[in-house]
Motif scaffolding. Structure first.
Motif, mmCIF file in Angstrom:
data_model
loop_
_atom_site.group_PDB
_atom_site.id
_atom_site.type_symbol
_atom_site.label_atom_id
_atom_site.label_comp_id
_atom_site.label_asym_id
_atom_site.label_seq_id
_atom_site.Cartn_x
_atom_site.Cartn_y
_atom_site.Cartn_z
ATOM 1 N N GLU A 1 13.213 8.218 7.080
ATOM 2 C CA GLU A 1 13.089 6.805 6.717
ATOM 3 C C GLU A 1 11.622 6.447 6.498
ATOM 4 O OE1 GLU A 1 16.172 4.044 8.358
ATOM 5 O OE2 GLU A 1 16.059 5.426 10.060
ATOM 6 N N LYS A 2 11.406 5.358 5.746
ATOM 7 C CA LYS A 2 10.047 4.954 5.394
ATOM 8 C C LYS A 2 9.818 3.486 5.708
ATOM 9 C CE LYS A 2 9.174 8.468 1.895
ATOM 10 N NZ LYS A 2 8.667 8.749 0.528
ATOM 11 N N ILE A 3 8.539 3.147 5.864
ATOM 12 C CA ILE A 3 8.128 1.755 6.037
ATOM 13 C C ILE A 3 6.935 1.517 5.112
ATOM 14 C CG2 ILE A 3 6.595 2.316 7.979
ATOM 15 C CD1 ILE A 3 8.633 -0.944 7.593
ATOM 16 N N THR A 4 6.915 0.356 4.482
ATOM 17 C CA THR A 4 5.835 0.035 3.555
ATOM 18 C C THR A 4 4.656 -0.565 4.309
ATOM 19 O OG1 THR A 4 7.451 -0.348 1.812
ATOM 20 C CG2 THR A 4 5.250 -1.236 1.461
ATOM 21 N N GLU A 5 3.456 -0.082 3.987
ATOM 22 C CA GLU A 5 2.239 -0.559 4.638
ATOM 23 C C GLU A 5 1.469 -1.509 3.714
ATOM 24 O OE1 GLU A 5 0.111 2.956 5.859
ATOM 25 O OE2 GLU A 5 1.519 3.350 7.510
ATOM 26 N N GLY A 6 0.527 -2.252 4.301
ATOM 27 C CA GLY A 6 -0.319 -3.127 3.501
ATOM 28 C C GLY A 6 -0.442 -4.552 4.006
ATOM 29 N N LYS B 1 0.816 -1.217 0.000
ATOM 30 C CA LYS B 1 0.000 0.000 0.000
ATOM 31 C C LYS B 1 0.851 1.268 0.000
ATOM 32 C CE LYS B 1 -4.145 -1.941 0.382
ATOM 33 N NZ LYS B 1 -5.232 -1.720 -0.584
ATOM 34 N N GLY B 2 2.116 1.121 -0.342
ATOM 35 C CA GLY B 2 2.975 2.290 -0.464
ATOM 36 C C GLY B 2 3.804 2.544 0.775
ATOM 37 N N ALA B 3 4.874 3.315 0.597
ATOM 38 C CA ALA B 3 5.805 3.635 1.684
ATOM 39 C C ALA B 3 5.373 4.910 2.402
ATOM 40 C CB ALA B 3 7.212 3.787 1.131
ATOM 41 N N LYS B 4 5.309 4.841 3.705
ATOM 42 C CA LYS B 4 4.935 5.977 4.552
ATOM 43 C C LYS B 4 6.089 6.281 5.513
ATOM 44 C CE LYS B 4 0.895 5.736 2.619
ATOM 45 N NZ LYS B 4 -0.299 5.207 3.268
ATOM 46 N N ALA B 5 6.048 7.441 6.128
ATOM 47 C CA ALA B 5 7.094 7.827 7.077
ATOM 48 C C ALA B 5 7.170 6.826 8.225
ATOM 49 C CB ALA B 5 6.818 9.224 7.612
ATOM 50 N N LEU B 6 8.379 6.407 8.577
ATOM 51 C CA LEU B 6 8.595 5.502 9.704
ATOM 52 C C LEU B 6 8.577 6.326 10.988
ATOM 53 C CD1 LEU B 6 9.293 2.646 10.741
ATOM 54 C CD2 LEU B 6 11.704 3.187 10.349
ATOM 55 N N ALA B 7 7.627 6.016 11.857
ATOM 56 C CA ALA B 7 7.423 6.813 13.065
ATOM 57 C C ALA B 7 8.701 6.940 13.898
ATOM 58 C CB ALA B 7 6.316 6.191 13.914
ATOM 59 N N ASP C 1 23.909 8.252 8.851
ATOM 60 C CA ASP C 1 22.938 7.800 9.848
ATOM 61 C C ASP C 1 21.667 7.207 9.238
ATOM 62 O OD1 ASP C 1 24.602 8.703 11.910
ATOM 63 O OD2 ASP C 1 23.815 10.746 11.718
ATOM 64 N N ILE C 2 21.424 7.478 7.983
ATOM 65 C CA ILE C 2 20.244 6.960 7.298
ATOM 66 C C ILE C 2 20.705 6.170 6.070
ATOM 67 C CG2 ILE C 2 18.162 7.585 6.023
ATOM 68 C CD1 ILE C 2 17.890 10.036 7.785
ATOM 69 N N PRO C 3 20.288 4.891 5.967
ATOM 70 C CA PRO C 3 19.282 4.230 6.800
ATOM 71 C C PRO C 3 19.848 3.752 8.141
ATOM 72 C CG PRO C 3 20.107 2.684 5.189
ATOM 73 C CD PRO C 3 20.758 3.999 4.868
ATOM 74 N N SER C 4 18.993 3.708 9.148
ATOM 75 C CA SER C 4 19.368 3.128 10.431
ATOM 76 C C SER C 4 19.226 1.610 10.350
ATOM 77 C CB SER C 4 18.471 3.673 11.545
ATOM 78 O OG SER C 4 17.128 3.244 11.351
ATOM 79 N N THR C 5 19.924 0.928 11.241
ATOM 80 C CA THR C 5 19.778 -0.532 11.296
ATOM 81 C C THR C 5 18.334 -0.907 11.588
ATOM 82 O OG1 THR C 5 22.057 -0.781 12.053
ATOM 83 C CG2 THR C 5 20.584 -2.630 12.452
ATOM 84 N N TYR C 6 17.674 -0.133 12.469
ATOM 85 C CA TYR C 6 16.276 -0.417 12.775
ATOM 86 C C TYR C 6 15.396 -0.266 11.534
ATOM 87 C CZ TYR C 6 11.503 -0.066 14.316
ATOM 88 O OH TYR C 6 10.146 -0.264 14.432
#
Length: 340
Positions: A109-114, A98-104, A145-150
């Motif tokens: 950084e981003k996280i993909t939802e769906g 469902k696309g990449a959104k901001a990683l809280a 620093d970006i991307p972080s390991t997390y």
């Protein structure tokens, strides 16, 4: 698992690769804006039909990744697109993220939802004719620093959950961890990040009991960012990418289908060709290109019906050139020869 393996082998068969025609509506609107065409459902349908009905592409295109809307559309004679493709020996696939959104709490950084409801959606997509799926994780490079390991772990975890759900549903998962090429980083930094992402990804896939023989990997090439002042040669990109993949991709994976990631059509073909010209690998090296197959086609079409034949001729040639690159038999002189 035999079914998944057979689909994977068919997708990366001799001279063949994937057309990524899974642009979301906002993305294809940008593409249509470039040719001053309104992004209506009918215009999107017309454009996809132009691609799918091009004569002879089944010699070089083994699969097509579709967007949800496209999987539900028909050709002008009423044939569902999935059925049209299957009748030509081309395997229909579906983009399910469902696309990449901001990683809280992780700026930049981003996280993909769906993942929510994905099991049910996969069951429906299978009924509609999809035999493989795709999920894209987005990894931005910005300084040290970006991307972080997390951030990499979070995206790898989502990719692994998606892949496990696909295999449960007897749908082949294409796993796409894309390290973006739009930053100022050099090629060495891209190799470090790509290597770490692949290492984390395959550990997560293994932890989720995903069978490597029943997936395809869709990675970026190891390439300098677009804002980098130092240019890399075709051979440097090929060598760095091959080195990275040999170290971190298990030999059980049937194939690697590269994304083009914003490269020009010619560069994407040249880089794939150089890698295949270097020798044999434990997996097939193929393509899953969107813009690198479509950009010249879209420009030639311009939304006009009387340009369809010309656009289809250009599309066939791009497919053919990438088929040759799969064997290391492409060279840039073919570009001008084909346009004469």
């Amino acid at each position: 698992m035999d079914e998944l393996k057979s689909v994977a082998d068919a997708i990366v068969a001799h001279q063949k690769g994937i057309l990524a025609a899974d642009e979301s509506n906002p993305t294809i609107k940008k593409r249509f804006d470039s040719i001053k065409l309104e992004s209506t459902e009918e215009n999107r349908r017309r454009y996809r039909e132009l691609l799918f009905t091009t004569e002879g592409i089944e010699r070089y295109i083994s699969g097509v990744i579709l967007f949800d809307e496209t999987l539900r559309q028909n050709s002008r004679d009423g044939t569902p697109f999935a059925e049209l493709l299957s009748s030509r020996g081309i395997i229909p696939g579906i983009k399910v993220d469902k696309g990449a959104k901001a990683l809280a709490l992780h700026p930049g950084e981003k996280i993909t939802e769906g993942l929510d409801g994905l099991r049910e959606r996969l069951a429906e997509y299978k009924q509609l004719g999809a035999k493989f799926a795709k999920w894209r994780g987005v990894i931005q490079i910005d300084g040290h620093d970006i991307p972080s390991t997390y951030g990499m772990h979070a995206n790898a975890h989502a990719l692994a959950r998606y892949a496990a759900l696909c295999q449960e549903a007897d749908i082949l998962p294409i796993v796409e961890p894309e390290v973006l090429m739009d930053g100022p980083n050099d090629m060495d930094r891209c190799e470090v990040v790509t290597s770490k992402m692949l290492e984390i990804l395959f550990a997560e896939l293994d932890a989720h009991r995903v069978i490597f023989e029943g997936i395809l990997l869709k990675p970026n090439m190891v390439i300098a960012g677009m804002k980098c002042t130092h240019e890399s040669s075709v051979q440097q990109v090929a060598e760095a990418t091959a080195r990275c993949l040999r170290r971190y991709v298990p030999s059980a994976v049937p194939g690697i289908v590269f994304l083009s990631g914003g490269q020009s059509a010619e560069d994407a073909t040249d880089h794939l060709n150089a890698m295949n010209a270097m020798g044999s690998y434990p997996w097939q090296l193929s393509f899953s290109y969107g813009r690198a197959l479509q950009a010249p086609v879209l420009a030639a079409w311009g939304g006009k019906e009387n340009n369809v034949a010309t656009a289809q001729k250009i599309f066939f040639k791009r497919c053919q050139l990438n088929g040759l690159a799969r064997e290391g038999k492409y060279n840039r002189a073919m570009e001008t020869a084909t346009n004469s």
